[in-house]
Design an enzyme around this catalytic site. Structure first.
Site, PDB file in Angstrom:
ATOM      1  CG  ASP A   1      -1.985   1.049   1.172  1.00 29.02           C
ATOM      2  OD1 ASP A   1      -2.317   1.490   0.053  1.00 29.02           O
ATOM      3  OD2 ASP A   1      -2.491   1.454   2.229  1.00 29.02           O
TER       4      ASP A   1
ATOM      5  N   GLY B   1      -0.014   5.297  -4.543  1.00 24.14           N
ATOM      6  CA  GLY B   1      -0.686   6.521  -4.977  1.00 24.14           C
ATOM      7  C   GLY B   1      -0.155   7.735  -4.228  1.00 24.14           C
TER       8      GLY B   1
ATOM      9  CG  HIS C   1       0.087   2.444  -9.379  1.00 23.16           C
ATOM     10  ND1 HIS C   1      -0.186   1.884  -8.151  1.00 23.16           N
ATOM     11  CD2 HIS C   1      -0.996   3.204  -9.684  1.00 23.16           C
ATOM     12  CE1 HIS C   1      -1.381   2.287  -7.730  1.00 23.16           C
ATOM     13  NE2 HIS C   1      -1.893   3.108  -8.646  1.00 23.16           N
TER      14      HIS C   1
ATOM     15  CG  LEU D   1       9.771 -17.046  -4.687  1.00 26.99           C
ATOM     16  CD1 LEU D   1       9.372 -17.070  -3.212  1.00 26.99           C
ATOM     17  CD2 LEU D   1      10.413 -15.695  -5.017  1.00 26.99           C
TER      18      LEU D   1
HETATM   19  C1  FPP Z   1      -1.900   0.061  -3.414  1.00 26.74           C
HETATM   20  O1  FPP Z   1      -1.457   1.401  -3.340  1.00 26.74           O
HETATM   21  C2  FPP Z   1      -1.315  -0.594  -4.558  1.00 26.74           C
HETATM   22  C3  FPP Z   1      -2.024  -1.157  -5.572  1.00 26.74           C
HETATM   23  C4  FPP Z   1      -3.496  -1.158  -5.627  1.00 26.74           C
HETATM   24  C5  FPP Z   1      -1.340  -1.762  -6.727  1.00 26.74           C
HETATM   25  C6  FPP Z   1      -0.104  -2.537  -6.457  1.00 26.74           C
HETATM   26  C7  FPP Z   1       0.675  -2.616  -7.696  1.00 26.74           C
HETATM   27  C8  FPP Z   1       2.017  -2.544  -7.810  1.00 26.74           C
HETATM   28  C9  FPP Z   1       2.930  -2.543  -6.655  1.00 26.74           C
HETATM   29  C10 FPP Z   1       2.673  -2.485  -9.143  1.00 26.74           C
HETATM   30  C11 FPP Z   1       2.392  -3.646 -10.040  1.00 26.74           C
HETATM   31  C12 FPP Z   1       2.661  -4.940  -9.415  1.00 26.74           C
HETATM   32  C13 FPP Z   1       2.906  -6.098 -10.072  1.00 26.74           C
HETATM   33  C14 FPP Z   1       3.027  -7.351  -9.298  1.00 26.74           C
HETATM   34  C15 FPP Z   1       3.108  -6.171 -11.524  1.00 26.74           C
HETATM   35  P1  FPP Z   1      -2.531   2.561  -3.457  1.00 26.74           P
HETATM   36  O2  FPP Z   1      -2.609   2.959  -4.885  1.00 26.74           O
HETATM   37  O3  FPP Z   1      -3.813   2.141  -2.832  1.00 26.74           O
HETATM   38  O4  FPP Z   1      -1.828   3.683  -2.613  1.00 26.74           O
HETATM   39  P2  FPP Z   1      -2.531   4.835  -1.775  1.00 26.74           P
HETATM   40  O5  FPP Z   1      -3.113   4.180  -0.551  1.00 26.74           O
HETATM   41  O6  FPP Z   1      -1.396   5.741  -1.447  1.00 26.74           O
HETATM   42  O7  FPP Z   1      -3.567   5.467  -2.653  1.00 26.74           O
END
Ligand code: FPP
Length: 224
Positions: free
Chosen positions: A12, A15, A29, A122
């Protein structure tokens, strides 16, 4: 010292990191994917056998279409560019969640699973379009349909995580303390670490620190 076989991560904070440093959530991201690569390497180094990454939840469909499209393009590029390398490193890719994406992405996900099926250094479980509550409901429906008894063993066997041991350690980055519908059944006895850093800022040293602390915990599993 506690053995460490399975780490699950709620990644998390992309964003917020993106907005803060690049004025763009999507840039967060993109940076988050770099952390994914670092953590995969560190997981291998630590001889951990299972890594489950929460990449997209059933609730994430509520985000703006542009952000969703960007996330899936990142995933597609990652798998198409890195699949051979992951395979050569003896890494198995498994998807948990409902594979109902574009035909092209579904095909790529199926190929990734099939190609790496026999790898055993893994196993990376990518949680995509994953929600723990719907996973549990589906499991109960299957039990009912097959006229099986409702017990822990049968429930576990009917989850998407069947044949995957429960996580020993769950890490959530991003300074938020919730589970967000992730592996609710499976984390019943996991050690949970809530990390202040946002996912793109999380690094190998943070991971090492958490692993060290995890290893020193006395895990009782209800005993004393
Ligand atoms: C949460 O942060 C993250 C996600 C919903 C996406 C996770 C994706 C990645 C780490 C990149 C792609 C991964 C792979 C495995 C190819 P958020 O956007 O909710 O952050 P915020 O809470 O700050 O809004």
């Amino acid at each position: 010292m506690n053995p460490l076989n399975h780490v699950a991560i709620i990644m998390d904070g992309n964003g917020r990191w993106g907005l803060k440093y690049k004025n763009s959530r999507n840039a967060g991201h993109k940076a988050g994917l770099k952390t994914v690569e670092k953590i995969i390497k560190a997981t291998i180094k630590n001889k951990i056998k299972f890594l489950t990454l929460y990449a997209f939840s059933t609730e994430n469909w509520r985000r703006p279409q542009k952000e969703i499209a960007f996330l899936f393009s990142l995933l597609e590029n990652f798998l198409s560019n890195r699949l051979n390398e992951l395979h050569n490193q003896n890494i198995r890719i498994k998807i948990i969640g409902k594979k109902s994406f574009s035909q092209r992405l579904n095909k790529l996900l199926n190929l990734s699973e099939k190609k790496t099926l026999k790898n055993d250094r893994l196993q990376i479980n990518l949680a995509l379009n994953y929600g723990s509550k719907s996973e549990l409901i589906d499991a109960f429906k299957k039990i009912k349909k097959n006229k099986e008894n409702i017990n822990e063993r049968n429930l576990s066997r009917n989850l998407q995580t069947k044949n995957i041991p429960d996580p020993d350690l769950l890490i959530r980055t991003g300074n938020t303390k919730r589970l967000s519908n992730f592996l609710l059944w499976q984390v019943a006895y996991s050690e949970i670490f809530f990390e202040k850093k946002l996912w793109p800022a999380f690094n190998e040293n943070d991971y090492k620190r958490i692993i060290k602390e995890y290893k020193s915990i006395k895990r009782n599993f209800g005993k004393i």
